[in-house]
Design a protein around this motif. Structure first.
Motif, PDB file in Angstrom:
ATOM      1  N   PRO A  17      -5.433  18.665   1.359  1.00  9.66           N
ATOM      2  CA  PRO A  17      -5.359  17.376   0.676  1.00  9.66           C
ATOM      3  C   PRO A  17      -4.119  16.586   1.084  1.00  9.66           C
ATOM      4  CG  PRO A  17      -4.639  19.103  -0.795  1.00  9.66           C
ATOM      5  CD  PRO A  17      -5.095  19.777   0.465  1.00  9.66           C
ATOM      6  N   THR A  18      -4.289  15.289   1.210  1.00 12.03           N
ATOM      7  CA  THR A  18      -3.145  14.391   1.240  1.00 12.03           C
ATOM      8  C   THR A  18      -3.223  13.574  -0.034  1.00 12.03           C
ATOM      9  OG1 THR A  18      -4.390  12.676   2.384  1.00 12.03           O
ATOM     10  CG2 THR A  18      -3.184  14.263   3.749  1.00 12.03           C
ATOM     11  N   HIS A  19      -2.152  12.890  -0.377  1.00 12.80           N
ATOM     12  CA  HIS A  19      -2.130  12.158  -1.630  1.00 12.80           C
ATOM     13  C   HIS A  19      -1.870  10.688  -1.364  1.00 12.80           C
ATOM     14  CE1 HIS A  19      -2.337  15.909  -3.743  1.00 12.80           C
ATOM     15  NE2 HIS A  19      -1.211  16.332  -3.198  1.00 12.80           N
ATOM     16  N   ARG A  20      -2.283   9.867  -2.301  1.00 17.18           N
ATOM     17  CA  ARG A  20      -2.023   8.445  -2.213  1.00 17.18           C
ATOM     18  C   ARG A  20      -1.701   7.922  -3.596  1.00 17.18           C
ATOM     19  NH1 ARG A  20      -8.178   6.151  -1.073  1.00 17.18           N
ATOM     20  NH2 ARG A  20      -9.161   7.201  -2.829  1.00 17.18           N
ATOM     21  N   ILE A  21      -1.032   6.816  -3.638  1.00 17.73           N
ATOM     22  CA  ILE A  21      -0.765   6.161  -4.915  1.00 17.73           C
ATOM     23  C   ILE A  21      -2.049   5.494  -5.384  1.00 17.73           C
ATOM     24  CG2 ILE A  21       0.513   4.274  -6.002  1.00 17.73           C
ATOM     25  CD1 ILE A  21       2.861   5.006  -4.189  1.00 17.73           C
ATOM     26  N   ASP A 342       7.242  -6.729  -8.336  1.00 14.87           N
ATOM     27  CA  ASP A 342       7.082  -6.169  -9.675  1.00 14.87           C
ATOM     28  C   ASP A 342       6.332  -4.836  -9.624  1.00 14.87           C
ATOM     29  OD1 ASP A 342       8.317  -8.457 -10.511  1.00 14.87           O
ATOM     30  OD2 ASP A 342       6.587  -9.289 -11.555  1.00 14.87           O
ATOM     31  N   SER A 343       5.286  -4.781  -8.803  1.00 17.44           N
ATOM     32  CA  SER A 343       4.502  -3.554  -8.688  1.00 17.44           C
ATOM     33  C   SER A 343       5.342  -2.418  -8.120  1.00 17.44           C
ATOM     34  CB  SER A 343       3.279  -3.796  -7.805  1.00 17.44           C
ATOM     35  OG  SER A 343       2.439  -4.794  -8.344  1.00 17.44           O
ATOM     36  N   LEU A 344       6.072  -2.704  -7.050  1.00 15.60           N
ATOM     37  CA  LEU A 344       6.837  -1.654  -6.378  1.00 15.60           C
ATOM     38  C   LEU A 344       8.051  -1.225  -7.181  1.00 15.60           C
ATOM     39  CD1 LEU A 344       6.606  -2.888  -2.683  1.00 15.60           C
ATOM     40  CD2 LEU A 344       5.260  -1.115  -3.823  1.00 15.60           C
ATOM     41  N   LEU A 345       8.550  -2.113  -8.042  1.00 15.02           N
ATOM     42  CA  LEU A 345       9.657  -1.708  -8.912  1.00 15.02           C
ATOM     43  C   LEU A 345       9.197  -0.645  -9.897  1.00 15.02           C
ATOM     44  CD1 LEU A 345      12.572  -1.970  -9.745  1.00 15.02           C
ATOM     45  CD2 LEU A 345      12.005  -4.077 -10.977  1.00 15.02           C
ATOM     46  N   HIS A 346       7.961  -0.750 -10.375  1.00 14.82           N
ATOM     47  CA  HIS A 346       7.401   0.321 -11.211  1.00 14.82           C
ATOM     48  C   HIS A 346       7.284   1.620 -10.406  1.00 14.82           C
ATOM     49  CE1 HIS A 346       6.358  -1.949 -14.837  1.00 14.82           C
ATOM     50  NE2 HIS A 346       5.924  -2.929 -14.070  1.00 14.82           N
ATOM     51  N   VAL A 347       6.813   1.519  -9.169  1.00 19.97           N
ATOM     52  CA  VAL A 347       6.713   2.718  -8.320  1.00 19.97           C
ATOM     53  C   VAL A 347       8.097   3.324  -8.124  1.00 19.97           C
ATOM     54  CG1 VAL A 347       6.065   3.589  -6.043  1.00 19.97           C
ATOM     55  CG2 VAL A 347       4.637   1.872  -7.171  1.00 19.97           C
ATOM     56  N   ALA A 389      -2.873  -7.156   0.413  1.00 14.26           N
ATOM     57  CA  ALA A 389      -1.691  -6.751   1.173  1.00 14.26           C
ATOM     58  C   ALA A 389      -0.937  -5.651   0.440  1.00 14.26           C
ATOM     59  CB  ALA A 389      -0.785  -7.957   1.407  1.00 14.26           C
ATOM     60  N   LEU A 390      -0.853  -5.746  -0.888  1.00 11.80           N
ATOM     61  CA  LEU A 390      -0.179  -4.699  -1.668  1.00 11.80           C
ATOM     62  C   LEU A 390      -0.912  -3.376  -1.517  1.00 11.80           C
ATOM     63  CD1 LEU A 390       1.922  -3.726  -3.715  1.00 11.80           C
ATOM     64  CD2 LEU A 390       0.432  -4.587  -5.541  1.00 11.80           C
ATOM     65  N   GLY A 391      -2.247  -3.415  -1.474  1.00  9.20           N
ATOM     66  CA  GLY A 391      -3.005  -2.185  -1.248  1.00  9.20           C
ATOM     67  C   GLY A 391      -2.591  -1.516   0.049  1.00  9.20           C
ATOM     68  N   GLY A 392      -2.357  -2.324   1.101  1.00  8.47           N
ATOM     69  CA  GLY A 392      -1.888  -1.761   2.361  1.00  8.47           C
ATOM     70  C   GLY A 392      -0.499  -1.168   2.239  1.00  8.47           C
ATOM     71  N   THR A 393       0.380  -1.840   1.506  1.00  5.64           N
ATOM     72  CA  THR A 393       1.735  -1.317   1.301  1.00  5.64           C
ATOM     73  C   THR A 393       1.706   0.014   0.563  1.00  5.64           C
ATOM     74  OG1 THR A 393       2.663  -3.559   1.232  1.00  5.64           O
ATOM     75  CG2 THR A 393       3.988  -1.800   0.243  1.00  5.64           C
ATOM     76  N   LEU A 394       0.872   0.116  -0.444  1.00  5.17           N
ATOM     77  CA  LEU A 394       0.780   1.367  -1.208  1.00  5.17           C
ATOM     78  C   LEU A 394       0.238   2.499  -0.344  1.00  5.17           C
ATOM     79  CD1 LEU A 394      -0.454  -0.017  -4.640  1.00  5.17           C
ATOM     80  CD2 LEU A 394       1.843   0.759  -4.053  1.00  5.17           C
ATOM     81  N   ARG A 395      -0.626   2.196   0.616  1.00  2.00           N
ATOM     82  CA  ARG A 395      -1.073   3.235   1.555  1.00  2.00           C
ATOM     83  C   ARG A 395       0.096   3.740   2.388  1.00  2.00           C
ATOM     84  NH1 ARG A 395      -5.871   0.042   1.676  1.00  2.00           N
ATOM     85  NH2 ARG A 395      -5.096  -1.228   3.403  1.00  2.00           N
ATOM     86  N   GLU A 396       0.987   2.819   2.773  1.00  2.00           N
ATOM     87  CA  GLU A 396       2.180   3.222   3.529  1.00  2.00           C
ATOM     88  C   GLU A 396       3.101   4.106   2.692  1.00  2.00           C
ATOM     89  OE1 GLU A 396       2.762   2.539   6.780  1.00  2.00           O
ATOM     90  OE2 GLU A 396       0.741   1.695   6.772  1.00  2.00           O
ATOM     91  N   LEU A 397       3.037   3.940   1.382  1.00  4.26           N
ATOM     92  CA  LEU A 397       3.904   4.706   0.479  1.00  4.26           C
ATOM     93  C   LEU A 397       3.253   5.992  -0.011  1.00  4.26           C
ATOM     94  CD1 LEU A 397       5.552   1.901  -1.693  1.00  4.26           C
ATOM     95  CD2 LEU A 397       6.629   3.296   0.075  1.00  4.26           C
ATOM     96  N   ALA A 398       2.155   6.396   0.594  1.00  2.00           N
ATOM     97  CA  ALA A 398       1.475   7.625   0.179  1.00  2.00           C
ATOM     98  C   ALA A 398       2.408   8.835   0.107  1.00  2.00           C
ATOM     99  CB  ALA A 398       0.301   7.912   1.117  1.00  2.00           C
ATOM    100  N   PRO A 399       3.379   8.992   1.027  1.00  2.00           N
ATOM    101  CA  PRO A 399       4.267  10.168   0.925  1.00  2.00           C
ATOM    102  C   PRO A 399       5.075  10.223  -0.373  1.00  2.00           C
ATOM    103  CG  PRO A 399       4.437   9.168   3.103  1.00  2.00           C
ATOM    104  CD  PRO A 399       3.652   8.213   2.250  1.00  2.00           C
ATOM    105  N   VAL A 400       5.244   9.075  -1.028  1.00  2.00           N
ATOM    106  CA  VAL A 400       6.036   9.035  -2.263  1.00  2.00           C
ATOM    107  C   VAL A 400       5.280   9.655  -3.433  1.00  2.00           C
ATOM    108  CG1 VAL A 400       7.150   7.479  -3.928  1.00  2.00           C
ATOM    109  CG2 VAL A 400       7.290   6.999  -1.470  1.00  2.00           C
ATOM    110  N   ALA A 401       3.951   9.622  -3.379  1.00  5.26           N
ATOM    111  CA  ALA A 401       3.136  10.102  -4.500  1.00  5.26           C
ATOM    112  C   ALA A 401       3.465  11.552  -4.844  1.00  5.26           C
ATOM    113  CB  ALA A 401       1.657   9.971  -4.161  1.00  5.26           C
ATOM    114  N   GLY A 402       3.646  11.797  -6.116  1.00  2.00           N
ATOM    115  CA  GLY A 402       3.972  13.139  -6.583  1.00  2.00           C
ATOM    116  C   GLY A 402       5.451  13.436  -6.650  1.00  2.00           C
TER     117      GLY A 402
END
Length: 681
Positions: A17-21, A342-347, A389-402
């Motif tokens: 498994p890999t993870h995503r936000i 605002d979204s990424l500040l929550h992340v 575009a934010l959806g694409g950014t969150l895919r780039e941040l998949a390593p952060v999940a968890g």
């Protein structure tokens, strides 16, 4: 388990498994014709949506009459979402009773303190203690859990919605009966209740449990401990409803985690979320920004506090807005960059899911002017292009999940019971704003480039070098001992006016203020001296106090006076003090200095604690830094607090979001966020 759920595990190239936000919104397909649903899932995939909250306000559609059920449409939506790889956070749909229920059983409707019964026609028109409502609600929960227990789209249960947003304080006869039961469990005997409530005052002594009522509209100020206990009871009553729904879900679907959406934000104080957090499998929060000079800081504060409530574990941002809301006096759209920031500040503060209210902007109803991922203008719009575009950014941040938040060196303590008690009536001033005082300290720390956690009183404070406890008004003896031990063992405690004043029963700690903290602080005040509206008082360090002063005297030679009042009734008296104790210290700020005054004062309080900014000088105050860590990696989030580009030198690592200006220097765009992956130290 929580990070796996929130990350939506997908097959990786090696078969593991890999993870995503998680990314999505509240989805309300029952508001739209069937032909719109296919376009919805197509656009969801285009935007990168991988989870939706479904059926939140669908009770009347699912159960159109007491003896009729309609699951066909919901079956079809669940199947459609699963076919496109979109997970479902399925609501129990109990937030808003249908018209047939309130018509047949008007006794479920809430009652105000003045005795008015609230009518249906909006939402949350139900009593948390109504046995009739509970019976019907749990019947619905059972039906949903039974039907969808093994549906492959189901990834989580969403209990009710924003519990207590409109019905936290109900004064009905149902509430009165439940309140008396709650009081019996708390006090066991009337003698103990009478003592706790101080009923010798105003001839309020009770001789029978049946005499006790909620603090309804009275001729004068109701008993303050009665008011406080009713606030505790009201939070607990909603918590009991949460448990009732949860227990059914855990029995019928033990493999599916359960959550409910908190509302950690200004103005929402009726629910003690720190007390609720252990009742659910993962914490979720709704947050909406409030316009003003501290809007972004408040978002950060609330996200930070949500992480504190969650114990530092990843949490779920269940709702926020893509642009304008519909319930403020003037509803401003978000400016360029704000949606993503605002979204990424929550992340940055621990969210492993970013969701909005709602997916498609409603064409009718009370929230039709509330923004959504797909606005009235449709997919050919700046808002939709931005969410894609934010959806694409969150895919780039998949390593952060968890990953989990890295603890800061400083913390701000936030306590619901002090919030409740400090703002009750019959106090030295009615102008005190507990939340604002805490936020001012947070903003001041951000202005200095200091990373701080926002935590509850249950947190282990020993991990922090500096702990600020503003307006910690209610301090039981056990908490007083913990704070004293913290300072004596090397921690540096700072507290403020109207702190340490009362115990858990709202009884004053006698002998002079600040009561329970008087000895550790080495000071004593004989009287409070609040300031009238528009008044201020200068301090000799160049700062200015408002709202409050204390008639303060130093009682211990170890207490250092850091600032004195320079004019007015308290002229020459201590205004800010610090007492060395053991290997730590305890400081006191006796007036409201506001954000600017605290920014000037804080370096003198931070220095003994050895707390310094982790940011280069060029970025301090302009950029907020937060850190998440996992699996040998450190994820540094740099959030631009300005409308100008900021270059941050001296940082190395892999840029996941943003860009590097030169080797070792990062660029953070106006209202932007840059994320750097570094090796964990």
């Amino acid at each position: 388990m929580i990070s796996t759920l929130l990350s939506q595990p997908q097959p990786g190239p090696d078969g593991g498994p890999t993870h995503r936000i998680a990314y999505g919104a509240d989805y309300n397909p029952d508001q739209w014709p069937r032909e719109v649903w296919d376009e919805d899932v197509r656009l969801m995939l285009e935007a990168g949506v991988n989870i939706v909250s479904l059926a939140i306000f669908s009770w009347a559609r699912i159960q159109p009459a007491e003896d009729r059920w309609d699951f066909g449409w919901l079956d079809e939506v669940m199947d459609l979402l699963h076919a496109h790889g979109i997970g479902v956070d399925l609501a129990t749909a109990t937030a808003s009773p249908p018209p047939w229920l309130t018509t047949a059983h008007p006794e479920i409707l809430p009652v105000t303190a003045s005795g008015e019964t609230l009518s249906p026609g909006a939402r949350q028109h139900w009593r948390p203690t109504s046995p009739v409502f509970r019976t019907h609600a749990l019947r619905l929960v059972t039906a949903l859990a039974t039907r969808y227990a093994d549906h492959p789209a189901l990834v989580a249960w969403h209990i009710s919605n924003e519990l207590g947003c409109h019905n936290v304080h109900d004064y009905s006869d149902d509430a009165a009966r439940a309140f008396r039961d709650w009081l019996r469990a708390r006090y066991e005997t009337l003698d103990r209740l009478n003592e706790a409530w101080g009923t010798a005052f105003w001839s309020q002594r009770y001789s029978d449990w049946q005499q006790i009522l909620p603090p309804r509209l009275a001729a004068s100020h109701p008993n303050p401990t009665q008011q406080l206990d009713f606030k505790r009871f009201s939070s607990d009553a909603l918590k009991e409803h949460l448990r009732a729904e949860r227990d059914i879900l855990r029995r019928l679907t033990p493999h599916v985690p359960v959550t409910t959406n908190f509302m950690v934000m200004p103005g929402i104080k009726g629910m003690n979320y720190a007390d609720w957090a252990d009742e659910i499998d993962f914490v979720s929060n709704d947050h909406y920004t409030h316009p003003g000079p501290q809007a972004q800081d408040e978002l950060s504060f609330s996200a930070n506090l949500t992480s504190g409530i969650s114990g530092g574990r990843p949490w779920f941002l269940m709702e926020h807005s893509t642009s304008a809301v519909n319930w403020q006096p003037v509803n401003l759209p978000k400016e360029t960059g704000e949606l993503a920031r605002d979204s990424l500040l929550h992340v940055a503060h621990g969210a492993d899911a970013v969701c909005f209210f709602q997916w498609r902007q409603s064409a009718a109803g009370a929230e039709k002017y509330h923004s959504a991922m797909v606005p009235h203008a449709g997919a050919d719009s700046d808002v939709f292009r931005t969410v894609a575009a934010l959806g694409g950014t969150l895919r780039e941040l998949a390593p952060v999940a968890g990953s989990v938040r890295e603890p800061a060196q400083a913390a701000i303590v936030f306590d619901w019971e002090s919030w409740w008690a400090s703002e009750q009536d019959s106090h030295p001033t009615s102008r005190l704003n507990y939340h604002q005082e805490a936020l001012d300290w947070y903003s001041a720390l951000l202005d200095l480039g200091i990373r701080a956690d926002v935590v509850t009183t249950a947190t282990d404070l020993d991990r922090y070098r500096l702990v600020v406890a503003p307006v910690l008004h209610m301090i039981p003896a056990t908490l007083a001992k913990r704070l004293t031990r913290y300072a004596e063992n090397g921690g540096h405690l700072v507290t403020t006016y109207f702190s340490g004043i009362v115990d858990e029963n709202d009884h004053v700690w006698l002998g002079g203020y600040p009561g329970a903290l008087r000895d550790i602080l080495g000071i004593r005040a004989q009287e409070f001296a609040p300031l009238p509206d528009g008044s201020s008082v200068p301090l000799d360090d160049g700062t200015t106090g408002t709202l409050w002063t204390d008639h303060l005297a130093v009682t211990d030679p170890a207490t250092e006076v850091l600032a004195r009042y320079a004019a007015g009734e308290q002229a020459g008296r201590p205004a800010v003090t610090r007492r060395a104790t053991g290997t730590g210290s305890a400081g006191y700020v006796s007036t409201r200095l506001g954000r600017d005054g605290l920014t000037r004062l804080l370096p003198r309080l931070l220095a003994p604690a050895g707390v310094e900014s982790e940011l280069p000088k060029e970025a301090r105050g302009r950029v907020e830094a937060t850190v998440r860590t996992a699996d040998g990696s450190r994820y540094l989030f740099l959030v631009n607090r300005t409308d100008e580009q900021v270059t941050v030198p001296g940082l190395a690592g892999e840029v996941l979001v943003g860009e590097a200006a030169a080797p070792g220097a990062l660029v953070v765009a106006p209202r932007g966020v840059t994320v750097l992956r570094q090796p964990a130290v």
